[in-house]
Scaffold this active site. Structure first.
Site, mmCIF file in Angstrom:
data_model
loop_
_atom_site.group_PDB
_atom_site.id
_atom_site.type_symbol
_atom_site.label_atom_id
_atom_site.label_comp_id
_atom_site.label_asym_id
_atom_site.label_seq_id
_atom_site.Cartn_x
_atom_site.Cartn_y
_atom_site.Cartn_z
ATOM 1 N N HIS A 265 0.838 -1.206 0.000
ATOM 2 C CA HIS A 265 0.000 0.000 0.000
ATOM 3 C C HIS A 265 0.875 1.259 0.000
ATOM 4 O O HIS A 265 0.718 2.137 -0.860
ATOM 5 C CB HIS A 265 -0.908 -0.037 1.234
ATOM 6 C CG HIS A 265 -1.852 1.116 1.329
ATOM 7 N ND1 HIS A 265 -3.158 1.047 0.913
ATOM 8 C CD2 HIS A 265 -1.692 2.373 1.801
ATOM 9 C CE1 HIS A 265 -3.759 2.210 1.113
ATOM 10 N NE2 HIS A 265 -2.884 3.032 1.663
ATOM 11 N N GLU A 266 1.811 1.320 0.938
ATOM 12 C CA GLU A 266 2.659 2.523 1.033
ATOM 13 C C GLU A 266 3.578 2.646 -0.171
ATOM 14 O O GLU A 266 3.886 3.751 -0.620
ATOM 15 C CB GLU A 266 3.471 2.509 2.332
ATOM 16 C CG GLU A 266 2.630 2.469 3.626
ATOM 17 C CD GLU A 266 1.569 3.548 3.720
ATOM 18 O OE1 GLU A 266 1.712 4.610 3.080
ATOM 19 O OE2 GLU A 266 0.563 3.322 4.427
ATOM 20 N N HIS A 269 1.756 4.480 -2.792
ATOM 21 C CA HIS A 269 1.885 5.935 -2.567
ATOM 22 C C HIS A 269 3.291 6.403 -2.958
ATOM 23 O O HIS A 269 3.469 7.444 -3.578
ATOM 24 C CB HIS A 269 1.660 6.258 -1.082
ATOM 25 C CG HIS A 269 0.219 6.206 -0.644
ATOM 26 N ND1 HIS A 269 -0.762 6.952 -1.247
ATOM 27 C CD2 HIS A 269 -0.390 5.509 0.354
ATOM 28 C CE1 HIS A 269 -1.933 6.712 -0.630
ATOM 29 N NE2 HIS A 269 -1.730 5.834 0.334
ATOM 30 N N GLU A 295 -4.705 7.635 -3.295
ATOM 31 C CA GLU A 295 -5.171 6.363 -2.739
ATOM 32 C C GLU A 295 -5.363 5.327 -3.844
ATOM 33 O O GLU A 295 -5.219 4.122 -3.597
ATOM 34 C CB GLU A 295 -6.477 6.592 -1.965
ATOM 35 C CG GLU A 295 -6.933 5.431 -1.111
ATOM 36 C CD GLU A 295 -6.107 5.220 0.165
ATOM 37 O OE1 GLU A 295 -5.163 6.000 0.417
ATOM 38 O OE2 GLU A 295 -6.414 4.243 0.901
#
Lengths: 497, 497
Positions: A265-266, A269, A295
């Site tokens: 997830h990170e 980003h 997101e």
């Protein structure tokens, strides 16, 4: 120096100050000794005050007016920069100092009250502070929309996080998604019952997890020469400069997947941060455009890529090698576990399917709070009623209900919908990439993510703020954000499995 | 706000900016990804420019003049602050911008040339750049001493690092020390021959070293709530705020003592940083006074405390437990090893005894370079001749000789003597503490360092810059810095052992 060049220079100066503040924040979350916290706040306040003075100086208004008057002489990228600088300058100058100060004090108090109220499961402790924040947020919204005909107060807030988004347009999309989720839920629950989570539990030393996380992050394109991963209680991603993107994660030594999907997830980003144009750093063209687009990048890598069978066909053998204790667990069983649906009270623990129900609930309630049709005192009841109707079971106490999130205490209304926008955009961008990239599935099947990353770089990252989020989605996928891509993705996963 | 209060407020603001720059530097040395270096330089330059503008603003001169005119109304601490602010303001405003710019460019080039010259063992590559730096440093010294009758150009530089120090006063002290070292050397070498370094070598995992370092650091009083230890190539200590002191070290997994004594050294600096008055942060009364006093704190804990028999009587059993592989090495043998004298080319690798010879050599040569009695072209020859006469063996090439240190390339003449001042002050302060603290040796024998630390806090740390280094030494020990304390300490260790 032309007026345009003056704006570029000032923008760079502000970006340098802003990124310095980000270093201070990152350090605070990662390594700052406990006794250093109070002074760190003073350092942050000093930088923020320096930046605010430079960002709201009247000469910027003059430079902007001059550039806007001579728009014809600017190229399209320059015009986009001027448009976005105007947006930033108006936002920074529209709020009277008195209101900014009152909001800072009110949200600081409300946050404190929220922490205590949540701990003691006592909404009443939080209520008066939230009422104050809501009233001031109203004032803020009115300042932001002054002179903008037709912009609703709620949309003025939404626009802070998702430029150009409108609640009116989101409602039918979210409604379609909600209906689909409710329809899918029984099938998803039936499949998920087969997932034997206990069989995944084991001994996963942090060092091994770091090794595995890092290998996957590198494989999907995160550049460790221009970034790093550290450990924090609350994972995040922050850009400290054009070639310096820092992620964080936390480790559960009984289950490697919580850190792993967190890192994916990170990294999503982070890839956005690393994909921004370094040569445009300090101008809007080099900045991320919205939370909903940000997101989408994290969710796409975490879910569309990271929870897929194709991904684990490549990575499960490596996971088995690194951890040495997955022999007894077949890949199919593993996939069932990491894709299982488990409705729960808490948003941040939610699965891919029910997560959006949590958001839709908040989206509906915060609009009602904001337009006055729901009194703050009635929030717990309204929350619990809506929750039960959506999830099918009752909230046991408010800390598992309307007290679980920090956002409203900070006056961040209009923030929640960007999470679901991110999920919708992720599915839609992924479908567009699959359509536009030749051999897409074959690439993913061999663990080659370079085609997908290049496509995201070109269609999302490198756009910066030259396009609005809506324009970006239309340019990349041919359509505004729609529900059916995510719905198809979820249907395929849970109804057609 | 009174003029005095304005100075306090400005000082605090500058300290906040300065400490923010320190966070950026610390991060650069510890965690910054390689590709982030270029932008980090831009962040540093921006902060430095902001701070310089605020530090040299004409209103400060007015506030100072007003305070100086009303000196009678200020209390002694306030008068000391005004005196030191004047010192800082004059230093910051005396150098013309042109000269600052030329010095920055010349030292940046010289540093680059020095790196290459050292790598290729070719002094000629460095010579022209060093000549330029020397000429500009002369100009700088002349600006700094303008209007200060009797201040020599070299002393104007020395004063940058050691306020009030004068070469004339240092020479006889250094000469006495040099004679004593030369006299002690044969006995020290004879003892050191018995040290069997190989018997210490073993397997010391970094995690174990961290554990042992931390235990000792805590025992001597380092507060980990207000500080931390990280890993870097070049160890250092830096204060990032009134309650935030960061040390670094590096690890040799074959020999735990290199990191251990390094940590004791940095902890000594760190205790000074943690002992500064937090309530005076941002004023001179809350700042460290000089390099020679700072170094006395690191050396005292590293050597007077850390290399003593009393210390290892307490800590050697712990070391044996933690590392599990010192069974075969008796404590007496260990003490011989960590106190051994081994003359070498390189200052930073030198032992306690010969270290000062390295400094005295540089002190003599930099004065000759500076007053023109030694041409830069003749530096290698002069260095080698002096080295052989002091150490008894010849320098093999210039990278083991006059090219080994970075200091002169940066224009830092007058810096080296502060290292030996630190050694002298450490011995003298330790003797005074022993004299003034009842039961001093009994405390150290039981591993109780709180008495010593409290004495240092009161007599050194909490003085800040209210006393000059010379005043501080006289107040704490009754005498200016003298040679005989260090000489006695060394004699006891090497001649009377």
């Amino acid at each position: 120096m032309s007026e345009y060049e003056k704006l570029v220079a000032r923008g760079r100066e502000l970006a340098v100050l802003g990124s310095t503040a980000s270093v201070l924040s990152w350090d605070q979350e990662t390594y700052l000794p406990p006794a250093g916290v109070a002074f760190r706040a003073e350092q942050m306040a000093e930088l923020s005050s320096l930046a605010h003075t430079r960002a709201t100086a009247p000469e910027i208004g003059e430079w902007l007016a001059s550039c806007e008057g001579a728009n014809g002489k600017l190229d399209p990228l320059q015009r986009a920069n001027v448009r976005e600088w105007r947006r930033d300058y108006d936002k920074a100058t529209r709020l009277p100092n008195r209101l900014v100060k009152e909001l800072t004090e009110a949200t600081s108090l409300a946050r404190e009250r929220w922490v205590a109220a949540r701990q003691e499961r006592d909404f009443e402790q939080f209520r008066p502070a939230l009422e104050k924040v809501l009233a001031l947020t109203h004032e803020k919204a009115d300042c932001l929309r002054e002179g903008k005909d037709g912009l609703s107060a709620y949309d003025a807030l939404l626009d802070e996080y998702e430029p150009g988004a409108e609640a009116e347009a989101l409602r039918p999309v979210f409604a379609e998604l909600r209906d689909a989720i409710v329809e899918l839920l029984p099938a998803a629950l039936a499949i998920s019952e087969q997932a034997q989570v206990n069989r995944l539990r084991g001994d996963y030393p942090q060092a091994k997890q770091e090794e595995f996380n890092r290998a996957a992050a590198m494989a999907i394109g995160f550049d460790f020469d221009a970034g790093r991963i550290d450990t924090t209680t609350h994972p995040f991603c922050t850009g400290l400069g054009p070639r310096d993107v820092r992620l964080t994660t936390r480790y559960d030594e009984r289950d490697f997947t919580s850190s792993f999907f967190g890192v994916l997830h990170e990294v999503g980003h982070g890839l956005y941060g690393q994909g921004l144009r370094a040569d445009a750093f300090g101008t809007p063209a080099g900045e991320d455009v919205s939370l909903g687009i940000h997101e989408s990048q994290s969710r796409l890598w975490e879910n569309q890529v990271g929870r897929s069978e194709a991904f684990w066909r490549v990575w499960y053998p490596t996971a088995r090698e690194v951890f040495g204790n997955l022999e007894g667990l077949e890949m199919d069983e593993f996939l069932l576990i990491v894709n299982r649906v488990e409705p729960s009270y808490i948003r941040v623990e939610a699965d891919e399917l029910t997560y959006n129900l949590h958001i839709i609930l908040r989206f509906e309630l915060e609009q009602a709070l904001f337009d006055g049709s729901l009194a703050v005192a009635d929030l717990p009841g309204a929350w619990n009623e809506k929750f039960e109707s959506m999830f099918g079971f009752a909230v046991d106490h408010d800390s598992n209900g309307c007290l679980q999130d920090v956002h409203w205490s900070l006056g961040a209304l209009g923030y929640f919908p960007t999470y679901t926008l991110g999920n919708l955009n992720a599915a839609q961008l992924f479908d567009a990439a699959r359509e536009q990239i030749e051999g897409f599935d074959a690439q993913l099947a061999t663990g080659d993510y370079s085609g997908l990353l290049a496509w995201l770089r070109e269609n999302v990252h490198e756009k910066g703020r030259t396009l609005s989020p809506d324009e970006l989605m239309r340019a990349a996928t041919g359509r505004p954000t729609e529900a059916h891509h995510l719905v198809s993705y979820l249907r395929q996963k849970y109804a057609e499995a």
